[in-house]
Every structure is written in C-alpha cells, then in structure tokens.
Scaffold this active site. Structure first.
Site, mmCIF file in Angstrom:
data_model
loop_
_atom_site.group_PDB
_atom_site.id
_atom_site.type_symbol
_atom_site.label_atom_id
_atom_site.label_comp_id
_atom_site.label_asym_id
_atom_site.label_seq_id
_atom_site.Cartn_x
_atom_site.Cartn_y
_atom_site.Cartn_z
ATOM 1 N N LYS A 38 0.840 -1.202 0.000
ATOM 2 C CA LYS A 38 0.000 0.000 0.000
ATOM 3 C C LYS A 38 0.877 1.254 0.000
ATOM 4 C CE LYS A 38 -0.219 -0.542 4.964
ATOM 5 N NZ LYS A 38 -0.963 -1.084 6.110
ATOM 6 N N TYR A 248 18.390 29.354 7.824
ATOM 7 C CA TYR A 248 17.264 30.088 8.432
ATOM 8 C C TYR A 248 17.429 30.183 9.937
ATOM 9 C CZ TYR A 248 14.332 29.908 4.208
ATOM 10 O OH TYR A 248 13.804 30.071 2.966
#
Ligand SMILES: *Cc1c(COP(=O)(O)O)cnc(C)c1O
Length: 347
Positions: A38, A248
């Site tokens: 899946k 950042y």
C-alpha cells in the site's frame, strides 16, 4: 521533463528487498508470506516491489485502495492482490471488474458483495484495535454463511511491543474465530507480528515495514537489510569564516572557518527538519554533519577537509531505525513521506 541534475535520488536495493522478504518468509514458518505494498510500496514503488517479490516467489500482495490496484498494471500469473479497505460506497463496479479481492470490513460491505453476485473475497475481523473489520460476534453470527471467504484477516494493534497483553488476547480471540469459521486461510501478523512466534502465523503473514528495511520490533533488531538510500546533488560549495551563521534563523554559527556543501535535499523531499540534529552526508567516505536548519529544498553540511565540488552527488545516511530514533518520527512516516521529487533508481 527531465529531473534537475541536482534532484535527489532514491537508490533502491532490489537484492535487499528480496533478502528481507526471504527472512520474513523463513520466520513465518509454514505460513505463506505476503507483502503489504500500500501507499506505493511504502513510498519506494508498488509496481516494482510487486514485480521483484513475485519473481522471488511471493504470491499475496496487499493494498489499501482500488486506485492502488489500477496502478499495478497487469498482475503476473498466480499473484493475488487484496484491497484492505474493502468496498466503499460507489466502488462496487470497480471491485467486480477487478482481478483483486476485496477485504470486506463491515456487514454492509458483506451484504452488498453478496447482492452483487458474491464470489471469492477476504474478510477483516477486528479483534481489539477498533479500526477496520467486523466484530467477532458479527463474523460468527451467520453473516458469512454462503460467502466464499479466501482469507480471514485480523490485525494486531501492539505487535511492536511483544510484552503487551493485547497481543495474546487478539491471538486467542482470532484463533477461536478461525476454529469456528474454518476459512481457507487466516492471517493476523504484520512484520512485528511475525516475530511474535508460530501462534501468530496462521496460513499467511502480511509484512510491510520489515520488507523495506524498517525494524518492526521496538528494542530488538532483526537481520533486515537497508533497502532505501538517499543520494543528493551538491548545488553549491562555499567557504565561510568563523562566526558566520548558516541557514534560516541563523541557528548555527561556524565555530571555525568551514567549507559548506549545499545539497539539493530538503523537508519537501521528506528529509524532515527533525532529522537535522543527527543528519550526516558521506563525502569521500567522510561523515559530514548537517549544519543549520534544513530548508524546503536544500540543506547544508560541514564538508571541511573534503574535496567536494559543485555537481557531485553524495550519500545521505538514511538508516530507518536510527533516523526514527534520532528524530522521533516513525519509520513508517519517514518512508512514506519521501515524496515525488526523487528519481527512484532500482539497483
Ligand atoms: C499496513 C498493514 C500491514 C503491514 O504492516 P507492517 O507493520 O508495515 O508490517 C499488515 N496488515 C494490515 C491490515 C495493514 O494495514
């Protein structure tokens, strides 16, 4: 459009995938060993995973949804696919036309299947997870009389914690139901369930995570091989001076002059910010730790002392169990989050 030369790659080790299936199959004893594919084979590619494991002898595959069956294309001879969510509203025509079997989960699904003409199907029974499936009482009520059940399934809630009392309770309740209903086959164990021992194996097992190199059991290690490796391109190399901040938030300040390699890999590729604290790239065999915050499409590593050059491709560590432990992100989430920007290269 061609991927950018700096796009990250997933290197997927076919032999390791097969070796992991063989190990789980051997651990499953007399039970057949299937494969949960899946979510696009947990992110590595469902069709390739099916083709690879079918060639190794795997016969039973599991997806969640019918759209995932369609994406597999034609199935090799002797291979069966079962759809774990059963038949949702509006899906009967798709299910009837499909080569895959539904795993029916509710009394309404069972009734609708019978009304549409029946035929071979699987049944999911919920023995304590309270997720999908008939209750044992519903399954034993006569609801399944006249239904051609290939495999009766249940699913363990706590198999990754071998000492959890719910495991034995689910196993006992499922065993009682199997004894009463006598389906052609029964299946209870996911990867971790296989490790719980022979009582949990029945006729078929349904491993997923272990196939892809994850460690299914908390606190123990099985001899499973790493299947997925990450390779990233070096987009820029820069030399910074002591005291320069990187990335950042300027959270990292260079303690000395450093050579920084900027890699084309970021959290949009599923290389999550939480991996930064432990993240390591290998450049010329040398471990180069991530420095500063991981950006959406880029991250920086300390490549001091290496001869890294722009355009190089470098390996980024991605041992699932280690990455999960360091980041507190589940191995399942790390795998299925890898995203669409990689080229997936089967080796
Ligand atoms: C996903 C899934 C599996 C595979 O579980 P792993 O923990 O990945 O081995 C097995 N059975 C069912 C019903 C599932 O949903």
């Amino acid at each position: 459009m061609l991927p950018s030369p700096a796009s990250p790659r997933l290197l997927i080790d076919r032999d390791a995938l097969v070796a992991n299936w063989r190990l789980l199959a051997a651990m499953s004893g007399a039970a057949a060993c299937g494969a949960a594919i899946k979510a696009d084979g947990y992110g590595i590619g469902a069709a390739e995973t099916l083709a690879t494991l079918a060639a190794a002898g795997c016969r039973d595959f599991f997806v969640a949804q019918w759209s995932e069956v369609a994406a597999l294309g034609p199935l090799p001879a002797g291979v069966s696919v079962a759809v774990l969510h059963g038949i949702q509203h509006g899906e009967m025509a798709t299910a009837r036309a499909s080569a895959a079997r539904p795993v029916l989960c509710t009394p309404a699904q069972v009734a609708a299947w019978a009304a549409a003409g029946g035929g071979t199907c699987d049944i999911m029974v919920d023995t304590g997870m309270n997720r999908l499936g008939l209750t044992p009482a519903q399954a034993a009520s006569g609801l399944l009389d006249g239904i051609a059940v290939d495999t009766l399934h249940s699913h363990l809630a706590c198999a990754d914690e071998p000492a959890h009392p719910l495991n034995a309770r689910q196993c006992a309740d499922f065993t009682a139901l199997v004894t009463q209903l006598r389906p052609c086959r029964a299946a209870l164990a996911n990867s971790a369930g296989i490790a719980l021992g022979a009582d949990y194996h029945f006729g078929l097992t349904r491993p997923g995570l272990g196939l892809y190199g994850g460690q299914p059991v908390t606190g123990s290690t099985l001899a499973l091989q790493q299947v997925v490796r990450i390779e990233a391109g070096v987009v820029q190399v820069r030399d910074v001076e002591a005291g320069a901040s990187i990335g950042y938030g300027a959270t990292f300040v260079a303690p000395r002059a450093m050579r920084i390699a900027v890699l084309g890999l970021g959290y949009a590729d599923g290389y999550r910010r939480a991996l930064g604290a432990s993240g390591v790239a290998r450049i010329g065999g040398r471990p180069c730790p991530v420095v500063g915050r991981i950006s959406m499409d880029l991250l920086m590593v300390d490549a001091t002392g290496t001869s890294v050059a722009e355009g190089d491709r470098v390996d980024v560590d991605f041992d699932l169990a280690a990455a999960a432990a360091a980041s507190d992100i589940a191995q399942y989430e790390l795998l299925t989050g890898l995203g669409q920007r990689y080229s997936r290269c089967w080796t």
